[in-house]
Design an enzyme around this catalytic site. Structure first.
Site, PDB file in Angstrom:
ATOM      1  N   ALA A 161     -35.009 -20.896   7.346  1.00 25.55           N
ATOM      2  CA  ALA A 161     -33.844 -20.152   6.858  1.00 25.55           C
ATOM      3  C   ALA A 161     -33.108 -19.576   8.061  1.00 25.55           C
ATOM      4  CB  ALA A 161     -34.278 -19.035   5.909  1.00 25.55           C
ATOM      5  N   TYR A 165     -28.169 -18.763   5.148  1.00 24.95           N
ATOM      6  CA  TYR A 165     -29.194 -19.274   4.229  1.00 24.95           C
ATOM      7  C   TYR A 165     -30.220 -18.186   3.901  1.00 24.95           C
ATOM      8  CZ  TYR A 165     -27.866 -24.224   4.342  1.00 24.95           C
ATOM      9  OH  TYR A 165     -27.215 -25.424   4.177  1.00 24.95           O
ATOM     10  N   TRP A 275     -31.041 -38.286  -7.219  1.00 20.24           N
ATOM     11  CA  TRP A 275     -29.836 -39.063  -7.498  1.00 20.24           C
ATOM     12  C   TRP A 275     -30.057 -40.562  -7.332  1.00 20.24           C
ATOM     13  CZ3 TRP A 275     -25.126 -37.401  -9.363  1.00 20.24           C
ATOM     14  CH2 TRP A 275     -24.966 -36.002  -9.456  1.00 20.24           C
ATOM     15  N   TRP A 276     -31.149 -40.972  -6.724  1.00 19.48           N
ATOM     16  CA  TRP A 276     -31.328 -42.379  -6.377  1.00 19.48           C
ATOM     17  C   TRP A 276     -32.574 -43.013  -6.979  1.00 19.48           C
ATOM     18  CZ3 TRP A 276     -27.214 -44.609  -4.375  1.00 19.48           C
ATOM     19  CH2 TRP A 276     -26.300 -43.827  -3.651  1.00 19.48           C
ATOM     20  N   THR A 285     -28.569 -45.037   0.465  1.00 19.17           N
ATOM     21  CA  THR A 285     -27.777 -44.628   1.633  1.00 19.17           C
ATOM     22  C   THR A 285     -28.655 -44.549   2.884  1.00 19.17           C
ATOM     23  OG1 THR A 285     -28.102 -42.306   1.008  1.00 19.17           O
ATOM     24  CG2 THR A 285     -26.072 -43.375   0.273  1.00 19.17           C
ATOM     25  N   GLU A 343     -33.344 -36.894   7.389  1.00 21.30           N
ATOM     26  CA  GLU A 343     -33.727 -37.631   6.181  1.00 21.30           C
ATOM     27  C   GLU A 343     -33.664 -39.141   6.407  1.00 21.30           C
ATOM     28  OE1 GLU A 343     -32.983 -36.214   1.985  1.00 21.30           O
ATOM     29  OE2 GLU A 343     -31.432 -37.777   2.142  1.00 21.30           O
ATOM     30  N   GLU A 386     -23.700 -24.228  -1.807  1.00 25.33           N
ATOM     31  CA  GLU A 386     -22.482 -23.538  -1.376  1.00 25.33           C
ATOM     32  C   GLU A 386     -22.284 -23.747   0.126  1.00 25.33           C
ATOM     33  OE1 GLU A 386     -22.026 -19.807  -4.309  1.00 25.33           O
ATOM     34  OE2 GLU A 386     -23.818 -19.689  -3.038  1.00 25.33           O
TER      35      GLU A 386
END
Length: 394
Positions: A161, A165, A275-276, A285, A343, A386
């Site tokens: 953090a 954050y 999402w994948w 991706t 990633e 955000e």
């Protein structure tokens, strides 16, 4: 006289032919014996191999959980037929017993004892390399807890953090983790923060403890993301490897909503990206530029993994972080940055170092997708992203 010499010469030739003719059957007989011996050995070897195959097949069919489908029987084959890839439970010596607190001998559960893929026919539950994909309903919590209660294990959890954050996410993350992460077991939260004076006060469960470390702030959020691989590796070497049995690394901008328990423990654990998880590898991706160390060409790849959660034993996580950071440094030398930073390098690592266990998207879900029928219980949820508020550069 000449006639006598001629007769003698003829007799010698006749005797020579006679010897040659008598030795020829003997030579042929020896060759035939050798051929018969070789054939006999081959037949004997075939009988031995056939016997081993029959006995092995009977062993496989004797396992009660195995169904009639060929792929299921393949999945339950012993680990030495799995190209060296096992789950954490499979990697230990079969039949190993641990002494319980009450003095009883408690056998370590094997994969087929606690994991039942047939309970979730609606989703993929086994990888091509036979590793389990953990979904709600596939695991026996009571059986696993009974075993791990005897092990007195400690699980570590690292979280970073920095900057804004801290105020936006850290307190919610720690409070929810204290409530749902490895309930009933010793946990050490390793908080990496760039300003310890802003560390929120969090009251933890008696079994949970907190270690706070100040790290250097980076100008770019991309550098923060990538440098965490280096930082995690350094802390594993310095102390974490001596303090925990398993280690998870998680992003701070998420919140626990349900039990994240011992069913997730393994040597090398990867998280499916929400999402994948239904997409084909061609659409992933991955980093597609050959110059990058994270490059994965089209036609390769198994799943798309989310760097928000990964875990395993300290040794395996050390190897992962070292290789990922090595790739990041290599990219810097070539003045290139992988599309999704650490990633992308994580996905490259898992391509050649297959996870021994994979967590379903239920363990890291984004409610913006909705809530499809295959998501039965959300363990960890993404917080609202955000980025315009928490990142110095977007």
């Amino acid at each position: 006289m000449i006639t006598m010499l001629q007769d003698l010469h003829v007799n010698k030739i006749s005797m020579s032919r006679s010897k040659s003719e008598t030795s020829l059957p003997s030579s042929r007989s020896g060759s035939q014996e050798k051929i018969m011996n070789v054939k006999g050995k081959v037949i004997l070897l075939m009988l031995i191999v056939s016997t081993v195959v029959v006995v092995f097949w009977e062993y496989v069919n004797r396992i009660p959980e195995v169904g009639e489908n060929r792929w299921q029987k393949d999945w339950w084959f012993p680990s030495w037929f799995k190209n060296g890839t096992h789950s954490y439970q499979e990697d230990n010596v079969e039949g190993r017993r641990e002494k319980g607190r009450n003095g009883d001998r408690i056998e370590e559960p094997q994969l087929w004892d606690w994991f039942n893929p047939k309970n979730r026919p609606d989703v993929l539950t086994v990888t091509p390399w036979k590793a389990p994909i953990v979904w709600e309903g596939t695991y026996d919590t009571a059986l696993l807890e009974k075993y791990y209660a005897t092990q007195k294990l400690t699980v570590g959890l690292t979280v970073f953090a920095v900057g804004k954050y801290i105020e936006h996410y850290l307190e919610d993350f720690l409070e929810s983790a204290d409530m749902y992460f490895m309930v009933g077991h010793r946990v050490i939260f390793y908080v990496m923060i760039d300003d310890t004076s802003r560390m929120p006060v969090v009251h933890l469960n008696p079994l949970h403890s907190l270690q706070v470390f100040e790290i250097r702030s980076e100008k770019r959020w991309q550098d923060i993301s990538m440098m965490r691989m280096k930082t995690i590796g350094e802390h594993i070497l310095a102390h974490i490897q001596h303090e925990v049995d398993f280690l998870f690394c998680m992003d701070v901008d998420q919140v626990f909503q349900d039990n994240f328990g011992v069913e997730t423990l393994g040597q090398l654990v990867a998280q499916l990206q929400a999402w994948w998880y239904k997409a084909s590898p061609e659409k992933f991706t991955y980093e597609r530029r050959e110059l990058s160390a994270a490059y994965i060409p089209f036609g390769e790849g198994d799943f798309y993994y989310h760097a928000a959660i990964f875990g395993g034993t300290p040794t395996h996580i050390l190897n992962l972080t070292r290789e990922c950071f090595k790739g990041i440094l290599q990219d810097k030398k070539h003045d290139i940055e992988a599309q999704w930073h650490d990633e992308s390098h994580l996905n490259k690592y898992f391509l050649f170092n297959k996870p021994t266990k994979i967590l379903s998207p239920e363990y890291c879900w984004d409610y913006q997708i909705g809530l499809p029928s295959d998501i039965k219980s959300v363990k960890v949820a993404w917080q609202t992203k955000e980025y315009n508020l928490v990142r110095n550069n977007v």
